[in-house]
Design a protein around this motif. Structure first.
Motif, PDB file in Angstrom:
ATOM      1  N   LEU A  67      -9.740   2.271  11.729  1.00 47.88           N
ATOM      2  CA  LEU A  67      -9.905   1.665  13.052  1.00 47.88           C
ATOM      3  C   LEU A  67     -11.031   2.339  13.835  1.00 47.88           C
ATOM      4  O   LEU A  67     -11.733   1.692  14.605  1.00 47.88           O
ATOM      5  N   THR A  73     -11.098  -6.127  10.650  1.00 50.59           N
ATOM      6  CA  THR A  73     -10.049  -6.584  11.556  1.00 50.59           C
ATOM      7  C   THR A  73      -8.795  -5.753  11.351  1.00 50.59           C
ATOM      8  O   THR A  73      -8.618  -5.107  10.310  1.00 50.59           O
ATOM      9  N   VAL A  74      -7.910  -5.803  12.309  1.00 54.33           N
ATOM     10  CA  VAL A  74      -6.632  -5.097  12.197  1.00 54.33           C
ATOM     11  C   VAL A  74      -5.851  -5.633  10.996  1.00 54.33           C
ATOM     12  O   VAL A  74      -5.228  -4.871  10.253  1.00 54.33           O
ATOM     13  N   SER A  90       1.957  -3.017  12.790  1.00 54.07           N
ATOM     14  CA  SER A  90       1.714  -2.814  14.221  1.00 54.07           C
ATOM     15  C   SER A  90       2.841  -2.012  14.868  1.00 54.07           C
ATOM     16  O   SER A  90       2.586  -1.112  15.683  1.00 54.07           O
ATOM     17  N   SER A 102      -5.033  -2.389  18.129  1.00 54.96           N
ATOM     18  CA  SER A 102      -6.163  -2.845  18.952  1.00 54.96           C
ATOM     19  C   SER A 102      -6.433  -1.887  20.107  1.00 54.96           C
ATOM     20  O   SER A 102      -7.597  -1.582  20.417  1.00 54.96           O
ATOM     21  N   GLU A 103      -5.383  -1.405  20.753  1.00 51.69           N
ATOM     22  CA  GLU A 103      -5.562  -0.429  21.834  1.00 51.69           C
ATOM     23  C   GLU A 103      -6.171   0.864  21.302  1.00 51.69           C
ATOM     24  O   GLU A 103      -7.038   1.466  21.937  1.00 51.69           O
ATOM     25  N   ARG A 105      -8.127   1.221  18.680  1.00 54.97           N
ATOM     26  CA  ARG A 105      -9.547   0.993  18.400  1.00 54.97           C
ATOM     27  C   ARG A 105     -10.355   0.999  19.693  1.00 54.97           C
ATOM     28  O   ARG A 105     -11.401   1.638  19.783  1.00 54.97           O
ATOM     29  N   SER A 106      -9.868   0.296  20.712  1.00 58.22           N
ATOM     30  CA  SER A 106     -10.585   0.238  21.990  1.00 58.22           C
ATOM     31  C   SER A 106     -10.781   1.623  22.587  1.00 58.22           C
ATOM     32  O   SER A 106     -11.830   1.930  23.143  1.00 58.22           O
TER      33      SER A 106
END
Length: 145
Positions: A67, A73-74, A90, A102-103, A105-106
């Motif tokens: 990530l 992609t996830v 997840s 996703s959080e 990675r951000s």
């Protein structure tokens, strides 16, 4: 063979084959020469966690790395690290890190070098793992899809 050596053999097998979604307790226990139930107890006594917890933690650590570094992609990362369900991946990822993938990675992307293109990451990881209901499709470098 002593217990510590048997546990190391099994742990080495998990460290080597962590991305294989077919890696199961029977196969790992066979590396140690134990039945599955005796193996779970012996592994927990030796390492302080069950073999399933250990394997999940290794997969999450690899996912964290991907990530942060790969432009995948996830969902692709989920299957590449050996999970067969995006929901399970997840949920376990969030339980381990406190963040959704996703959080995560951000929060971590942009702190270092540019992301590795997904095609290179997939090639390095040995191709594409099968998603639900599909066979693994190996990518050939230099050939168009």
């Amino acid at each position: 063979m002593d217990k510590a050596r048997r546990m190391r053999l099994a742990k080495d097998a998990m460290d080597r084959d962590w991305a294989d979604p077919e890696l199961d307790l029977e196969a790992v226990a066979a590396h140690a020469g134990y039945s599955r139930y005796h193996f779970i107890r012996a592994f927990r006594e030796t390492y302080g966690e069950t073999p399933g917890q250990y394997l999940t933690n290794r997969r999450i650590e690899r996912a964290e790395d991907l990530l942060r570094t790969a432009n995948l992609t996830v969902t692709e990362i989920c299957y590449l690290v050996g999970f067969s369900s995006l929901g399970t991946f997840s949920a376990r990822f969030k339980a381990w890190t406190g963040l959704t993938p996703s959080e995560y990675r951000s929060r971590h992307v942009g702190r270092g070098a540019a992301l590795i293109p997904g095609c290179y990451a997939m090639h390095w990881l040995g191709g594409r793992r099968a998603g639900p209901g599909g066979a693994a499709a190996q990518r050939n470098s230099g050939e168009a899809d």
